[in-house]
Design an enzyme around this catalytic site. Sequence first.
Site, short mmCIF file in Angstrom:
data_model
loop_
_atom_site.label_atom_id
_atom_site.label_comp_id
_atom_site.label_asym_id
_atom_site.label_seq_id
_atom_site.Cartn_x
_atom_site.Cartn_y
_atom_site.Cartn_z
N CYS A 90 0.83 -1.41 -0.15
CA CYS A 90 -0.15 0.16 0.11
C CYS A 90 0.60 1.99 -0.09
CB CYS A 90 -0.98 0.07 1.31
SG CYS A 90 -1.83 1.23 2.01
N CYS A 142 0.23 3.75 2.75
CA CYS A 142 0.45 2.97 4.07
C CYS A 142 2.27 3.65 4.38
CB CYS A 142 0.59 1.76 3.63
SG CYS A 142 -1.23 1.09 3.47
#
Length: 232
Positions: A160, A163
């Site tokens: 991600c 993230c």
Amino acid sequence: MKLPKILLLIVSVLLISCNEKKSNSIESIAPKEFAEKIKTTENPQILDVRTPDEFESEHIDNAQNVNWNSEDFASKAGSYDKSKPVYVYCLSGGRSKKAATKLNELGFKNVYELEGGIMNWNQEGFGKPTTTEVGMSMNDFNDLLNTDKKVLVDFYAEWCGPCKQMEPYILKMQKEMTDKVVIIRIDVDKNKTLATQLKIDQLPTLVLYENKAVQWKNTGLISEKDLKKQLQ
């Protein structure tokens, strides 16, 4: 006034090109419709654009793994039949949206993207039932919330992008704010059962608990400054 032949040819080519682009479409659809379209399509082209490890752990029947993060995504995806519908999905929808756009650019006429990814697919009951828990149990998770401090849970995944952007300052806050808040990071790929039970279908997802009750929730990228405001 007559237009030169070469100009007429250029105009014709541009019109054809525009019409071709308009005929191509991308549609994000819910699991039920996604399942129905696959079922009614002969030899459906289903592309799982997650990593090979994610694909091996679970995938939709008859799906083929074409990793969005690989350098050869375009060449591999381009080898499929562009005149037929293509069905694309990832974990929660982030990668599949980008992949769907790329497939459209490559000339696929009809691109169907699974809304909410395989997380949503499983939550709607279309995944294969399993009695095996993957990762942390709900009891284990509740034990982590058993504190008189606030608890911030960061649900993330290694692939991600947002993230990864948030990771440095979340780790920094994890050390600097120990007197105010307990910060826990949970990899959804390693804790699929928990993520499904808590209905974590977008990444990153931050959930702030106090006395085991949800006080605040955020999905997507958030700045260090705005996150600190929520924790102070």
